[in-house]
Design a protein around this motif. Sequence first.
Motif, PDB file in Angstrom:
ATOM      1  N   MET A   1       0.833  -1.209   0.000  1.00 22.38           N
ATOM      2  CA  MET A   1       0.000   0.000   0.000  1.00 22.38           C
ATOM      3  C   MET A   1       0.865   1.256   0.000  1.00 22.38           C
ATOM      4  SD  MET A   1      -3.282  -0.338  -0.236  1.00 22.38           S
ATOM      5  CE  MET A   1      -3.934   1.175   0.466  1.00 22.38           C
ATOM      6  N   GLY A   2       1.939   1.241   0.800  1.00 20.93           N
ATOM      7  CA  GLY A   2       2.824   2.395   0.865  1.00 20.93           C
ATOM      8  C   GLY A   2       3.541   2.662  -0.440  1.00 20.93           C
ATOM      9  N   THR A   3       3.726   1.616  -1.232  1.00 16.22           N
ATOM     10  CA  THR A   3       4.398   1.748  -2.521  1.00 16.22           C
ATOM     11  C   THR A   3       3.454   2.258  -3.604  1.00 16.22           C
ATOM     12  OG1 THR A   3       5.928  -0.054  -1.978  1.00 16.22           O
ATOM     13  CG2 THR A   3       5.676   0.510  -4.318  1.00 16.22           C
ATOM     14  N   PHE A   4       2.242   1.729  -3.651  1.00 11.08           N
ATOM     15  CA  PHE A   4       1.362   1.999  -4.787  1.00 11.08           C
ATOM     16  C   PHE A   4       0.204   2.955  -4.498  1.00 11.08           C
ATOM     17  CE2 PHE A   4       3.317  -2.133  -5.815  1.00 11.08           C
ATOM     18  CZ  PHE A   4       3.882  -1.807  -7.038  1.00 11.08           C
ATOM     19  N   ALA A   5      -0.242   3.048  -3.256  1.00 13.60           N
ATOM     20  CA  ALA A   5      -1.376   3.928  -2.944  1.00 13.60           C
ATOM     21  C   ALA A   5      -1.108   5.390  -3.311  1.00 13.60           C
ATOM     22  CB  ALA A   5      -1.746   3.809  -1.466  1.00 13.60           C
ATOM     23  N   PRO A   6       0.091   5.955  -3.003  1.00 15.93           N
ATOM     24  CA  PRO A   6       0.334   7.354  -3.395  1.00 15.93           C
ATOM     25  C   PRO A   6       0.247   7.581  -4.901  1.00 15.93           C
ATOM     26  CG  PRO A   6       1.936   6.638  -1.756  1.00 15.93           C
ATOM     27  CD  PRO A   6       1.197   5.415  -2.197  1.00 15.93           C
ATOM     28  N   ILE A   7       0.646   6.585  -5.685  1.00 19.46           N
ATOM     29  CA  ILE A   7       0.573   6.718  -7.144  1.00 19.46           C
ATOM     30  C   ILE A   7      -0.879   6.713  -7.602  1.00 19.46           C
ATOM     31  CG2 ILE A   7       1.172   5.615  -9.340  1.00 19.46           C
ATOM     32  CD1 ILE A   7       3.682   4.511  -7.942  1.00 19.46           C
ATOM     33  N   VAL A   8      -1.668   5.800  -7.057  1.00  9.74           N
ATOM     34  CA  VAL A   8      -3.092   5.732  -7.408  1.00  9.74           C
ATOM     35  C   VAL A   8      -3.803   7.016  -6.991  1.00  9.74           C
ATOM     36  CG1 VAL A   8      -5.271   4.525  -6.976  1.00  9.74           C
ATOM     37  CG2 VAL A   8      -3.149   3.214  -7.289  1.00  9.74           C
ATOM     38  N   ILE A   9      -3.516   7.482  -5.776  1.00  6.71           N
ATOM     39  CA  ILE A   9      -4.139   8.714  -5.271  1.00  6.71           C
ATOM     40  C   ILE A   9      -3.768   9.902  -6.153  1.00  6.71           C
ATOM     41  CG2 ILE A   9      -4.105  10.368  -3.355  1.00  6.71           C
ATOM     42  CD1 ILE A   9      -5.813   7.945  -2.786  1.00  6.71           C
TER      43      ILE A   9
ATOM     44  N   THR B   1       5.913   3.598  10.977  1.00  6.55           N
ATOM     45  CA  THR B   1       5.764   2.272  10.377  1.00  6.55           C
ATOM     46  C   THR B   1       5.273   2.432   8.939  1.00  6.55           C
ATOM     47  OG1 THR B   1       3.456   2.062  11.060  1.00  6.55           O
ATOM     48  CG2 THR B   1       5.141   1.289  12.614  1.00  6.55           C
ATOM     49  N   ALA B   2       5.286   1.327   8.205  1.00  4.83           N
ATOM     50  CA  ALA B   2       4.804   1.357   6.824  1.00  4.83           C
ATOM     51  C   ALA B   2       3.330   1.767   6.778  1.00  4.83           C
ATOM     52  CB  ALA B   2       5.003  -0.013   6.174  1.00  4.83           C
ATOM     53  N   ARG B   3       2.558   1.372   7.771  1.00  7.79           N
ATOM     54  CA  ARG B   3       1.131   1.721   7.792  1.00  7.79           C
ATOM     55  C   ARG B   3       0.932   3.223   7.947  1.00  7.79           C
ATOM     56  NH1 ARG B   3      -2.972  -2.045  11.021  1.00  7.79           N
ATOM     57  NH2 ARG B   3      -2.053  -3.388   9.424  1.00  7.79           N
ATOM     58  N   THR B   4       1.689   3.832   8.841  1.00  5.54           N
ATOM     59  CA  THR B   4       1.612   5.289   8.999  1.00  5.54           C
ATOM     60  C   THR B   4       2.115   5.987   7.736  1.00  5.54           C
ATOM     61  OG1 THR B   4       2.022   5.012  11.373  1.00  5.54           O
ATOM     62  CG2 THR B   4       2.278   7.225  10.472  1.00  5.54           C
ATOM     63  N   ALA B   5       3.117   5.389   7.095  1.00  6.98           N
ATOM     64  CA  ALA B   5       3.676   5.972   5.875  1.00  6.98           C
ATOM     65  C   ALA B   5       2.645   6.041   4.755  1.00  6.98           C
ATOM     66  CB  ALA B   5       4.891   5.166   5.418  1.00  6.98           C
ATOM     67  N   VAL B   6       1.728   5.080   4.706  1.00  9.07           N
ATOM     68  CA  VAL B   6       0.665   5.113   3.696  1.00  9.07           C
ATOM     69  C   VAL B   6      -0.123   6.413   3.825  1.00  9.07           C
ATOM     70  CG1 VAL B   6      -1.455   4.017   2.868  1.00  9.07           C
ATOM     71  CG2 VAL B   6       0.455   2.595   3.642  1.00  9.07           C
ATOM     72  N   ILE B   7      -0.496   6.751   5.049  1.00 14.80           N
ATOM     73  CA  ILE B   7      -1.272   7.972   5.308  1.00 14.80           C
ATOM     74  C   ILE B   7      -0.446   9.203   4.971  1.00 14.80           C
ATOM     75  CG2 ILE B   7      -2.581   9.259   7.017  1.00 14.80           C
ATOM     76  CD1 ILE B   7      -3.674   6.437   6.355  1.00 14.80           C
ATOM     77  N   PHE B   8       0.797   9.227   5.433  1.00 13.75           N
ATOM     78  CA  PHE B   8       1.637  10.402   5.226  1.00 13.75           C
ATOM     79  C   PHE B   8       1.911  10.652   3.753  1.00 13.75           C
ATOM     80  CE2 PHE B   8       6.048  11.991   4.654  1.00 13.75           C
ATOM     81  CZ  PHE B   8       5.795  13.313   4.994  1.00 13.75           C
ATOM     82  N   PHE B   9       2.321   9.631   3.021  1.00 15.78           N
ATOM     83  CA  PHE B   9       2.672   9.817   1.614  1.00 15.78           C
ATOM     84  C   PHE B   9       1.449  10.156   0.768  1.00 15.78           C
ATOM     85  CE2 PHE B   9       6.519   7.025   2.554  1.00 15.78           C
ATOM     86  CZ  PHE B   9       7.389   8.110   2.589  1.00 15.78           C
ATOM     87  N   CYS B  10       0.317   9.563   1.074  1.00 15.89           N
ATOM     88  CA  CYS B  10      -0.900   9.903   0.330  1.00 15.89           C
ATOM     89  C   CYS B  10      -1.307  11.350   0.595  1.00 15.89           C
ATOM     90  CB  CYS B  10      -2.042   8.956   0.709  1.00 15.89           C
ATOM     91  SG  CYS B  10      -1.870   7.293   0.006  1.00 15.89           S
TER      92      CYS B  10
END
Length: 257
Positions: free
Chosen positions: A13-21, A169-178
């Motif tokens: 999610m941290g890798t691809f979610a920011p791209i999709v968003i 963590t990677a989970r928090t990174a998903v929120i931050f990067f998005c």
Amino acid sequence: MVFWEGYVSDEVMGTFAPIVIYWLYAGLFQLLPPLDNYRLHTRKEEDVKNSVPLSSVVKGVLLQQLVQAVVAHLLFLVTSETGLVETEVQPSLVVQIIQIIIAMFVMDTWQYFVHRYMHVNKFLYRHIHSQHHKLVVPYAIGALYNHPLEGLLLDTVGGAISFLVSGMTARTAVIFFCFAVVKTVDDHCGLWLPGNLFHMFFQNNTAYHDIHHQLHGLKYNFSQPFFPIWDKLLGTHMPYDLVKRPEGGFEARLSKD
């Protein structure tokens, strides 16, 4: 508990979610009607002043995101604890918020000094950073239109450093990067829309960054993507007045104060 738990890992999610968003949010702006009454520049200005076609911008953004995905995958591979324990323990909500705030300041610091140096160094500006400034009139899809080296150094490395320093963590990174992606796209959207929360809560916003894209603002308003702190501390802050144009829309003019 997050909605993707049990389906994909936090690292994926941290890798691809920011791209999709990025493409969802930027695409939304692209699909909007002209909205001439809310534009910071006229459509004619966009056609005349921008020296690169939309197709080239899309290709440039996709290239940067490919590099970004590779680096993010390697970063999560090195730092992830999921392989060591069954489930990575997540910190409390308060700790996660603090980590995100730390990451915001780290990213701002990295991007300010690297960005400013790319303007000060004539070689770097001419051969690398000038690519981004081919979009004199910014628009949402062009937010990450950069020279590949700049994309790697400014955005991807800056994001990696923010992640590592904050200890998230990677989970928090998903929120931050998005969140960082949405903010960056919004800063380049070229629209001053009523009710936009980024315009309400951030001085560093669409109009602030628009000044930097203009000829008279090239050496000012380097701060991105969150706060104008470094601009104000180091004398590169250029205040502006948002003026309603008679023909419709707005213009960010240099402040008389």
